[in-house]
Enzyme design. Structure first.
Site, PDB file in Angstrom:
ATOM      1  N   SER A 299      -6.046  -3.051  -0.863  1.00  0.00           N
ATOM      2  CA  SER A 299      -4.803  -2.952  -0.106  1.00  0.00           C
ATOM      3  C   SER A 299      -5.133  -2.595   1.349  1.00  0.00           C
ATOM      4  CB  SER A 299      -3.865  -1.938  -0.763  1.00  0.00           C
ATOM      5  OG  SER A 299      -2.561  -2.068  -0.250  1.00  0.00           O
ATOM      6  N   ASP A 381       1.534 -10.618  -6.353  1.00  0.00           N
ATOM      7  CA  ASP A 381       1.530  -9.408  -5.522  1.00  0.00           C
ATOM      8  C   ASP A 381       2.702  -9.455  -4.551  1.00  0.00           C
ATOM      9  OD1 ASP A 381       0.930  -7.260  -3.802  1.00  0.00           O
ATOM     10  OD2 ASP A 381      -1.212  -7.512  -4.153  1.00  0.00           O
ATOM     11  N   HIS A 410       0.419  -5.756  -7.533  1.00  0.00           N
ATOM     12  CA  HIS A 410      -0.406  -4.928  -6.650  1.00  0.00           C
ATOM     13  C   HIS A 410      -1.215  -3.939  -7.481  1.00  0.00           C
ATOM     14  CE1 HIS A 410      -1.476  -4.095  -2.556  1.00  0.00           C
ATOM     15  NE2 HIS A 410      -1.254  -2.810  -2.708  1.00  0.00           N
TER      16      HIS A 410
END
Length: 430
Positions: A299, A381, A410
């Protein structure tokens, strides 16, 4: 405290841990499946989605399903192409989507109501994703801006302070809390160092978004690597969690947009240069082998992995999960932009903010990555939308491999992390 009361409290505590450890599963499952096994289509194809609903793992019948089809919206709102209702027959229903006339992603979301409770799921399919181009552009002074930043950083002594954390050490690994000088303050992290004598390759672990304590990666050091895990906020990383929670709700709330209209004072300038300072520290360690450094994260950490490799030629390998901060201007061009998905309202959609974002967009660092990389993400995602990540990945002119786990949102499967570690360890050991 009497023994019976003590044992009762222990049982309650253990039960609480057990309950919170249970997976978040729902009684009714909605499953949306595309008709291509890799979820990927050519431009002009019309994907067909099959929708099924399971209760107790058994197909349900005769239920009305509401569906929408739209370009991948991330977690914001984009125009809906099609919506309607269909009924389950023989355990499934089918919905035909329209064509996409350019590279991108299309999402089908299905929703049902069972016993008054709503359940939903979605599947996102790709159209020629390796042809996706970025919407952001490279400022003419991008390299000069960051070279000046690195020059200013180099003039600041590192002055490392390493504090042994005996309670975290093992028979094979020493663990230290580390403080370093950075531009405009400090950078802190946790170093895990093998006790075994010798020179070791190194792994820099860069963090995902948020504010939290860090514990380091003892497993890296047990495998023979120096492992340095950093925080990005200029505060020690070994305090109580409530300190970080209070900061996230207060002074550091939405830190990612701080000074977004001023590239010299934008929050991430100090962060990106802090990653370079972390490499300075690794290079200064007597137990470092002087040759091999890998960087990895997910991320925001995936973004920082690419950024650090693009900024610092001392990085030899990078491994990134779902990189954030990629193609931030996507929403200004009708598709989802990367986390934090900022350009969607009047506050952020200002020329000075848009222009500043270009100096911190992963896309523009991807242009300068020259080292082997391992990448992994999913089509579903909605935090780091896949189009934003492909926009950066497609620009990387270096040896690279992408591992797509289509259904992941995610998060990652354990198998993804095993693959990443195996790849990174192998590169550093060769």
């Amino acid at each position: 405290m009497n023994t019976r009361l003590y044992l009762s409290l222990i049982c309650i505590a253990l039960l609480s841990l057990y309950v919170h450890a249970q997976p978040q599963r729902k009684l009714v499952k909605v499953i949306v499946s595309p008709d291509q096994t890799d979820w990927t289509y050519a431009i002009g194809d019309r994907p067909e989605f099959s929708i099924s609903v399971l209760r107790n793992n058994m197909p349900m019948e005769g239920i009305q399903i509401s569906y929408t089809i739209q370009p991948d919206p991330g977690y914001r709102t984009l125009k809906i192409w099609d919506k309607g209702t269909v009924s389950l027959k023989n355990g499934s229903a089918k919905v035909k989507a329209g064509k996409m006339d350019e590279p991108g992603f299309l999402r089908c979301t299905a929703t049902v109501t069972v016993d008054g409770k709503e359940y939903s799921s979605y599947t996102t399919v790709g159209f020629a994703p390796h042809k996706i181009e970025p919407t952001t552009t490279l400022p003419k002074d991008f390299e000069e801006f960051w070279n000046q930043g690195k020059k200013a950083l180099a003039e600041i002594p590192i002055n490392p302070i390493m504090t042994l954390l005996p309670e975290r050490c093992t028979d094979k690994v020493d663990v230290y809390h580390v403080e370093l000088n950075n531009i405009k303050g400090k950078i802190y992290g946790i170093l895990c160092r093998p006790k075994k004598e010798g020179k070791h390759p190194a792994i820099l672990r860069v963090p995902g978004a948020g504010i939290r304590p860090y514990y380091g990666e003892v497993s890296d050091a047990e495998a023979g690597f120096l492992s340095f895990t950093i925080g990005i906020h200029g505060i020690p990383v070994n305090m109580e969690k409530k300190v970080y929670d209070n900061l996230m709700q207060g002074a550091l709330n939405s830190y990612w947009t701080t000074n977004l209209d001023d590239k010299d004072n934008a929050y991430y300038k100090r962060v990106y240069l802090g990653c370079v300072r972390a490499v300075d520290f690794i290079e200064s360690l007597e137990s470092f082998n002087g040759e091999d450094i890998g960087v990895t994260g997910g991320s925001q950490g995936g973004a920082l992995s690419i950024i650090t490799a693009g900024l610092d030629d001392r990085i030899d390998y990078l491994a990134a999960f779902y990189p954030a901060l990629s193609d931030l201007t996507g929403f200004l061009h009708g598709r989802a932009g990367g986390w934090p998905q900022i350009f969607v309202d009047e506050y952020t959609n200002k020329p000075e903010k848009i222009e500043t974002s270009k100096y911190f967009d992963v896309v523009n660092f991807a242009r300068f990555v020259k080292v082997p990389g391992w990448y992994s993400w999913g089509y579903n995602d909605n935090v780091c939308p896949p189009a934003s990540m492909y926009a950066a990945y497609n620009l990387i002119d270096a040896k690279k491999e992408l591992h797509v786990f289509q259904e992941t949102q995610h998060w990652t499967f354990p198998e993804q992390r095993e693959l990443r570690n195996a790849w990174l360890y192998r590169q550093l050991n060769d």
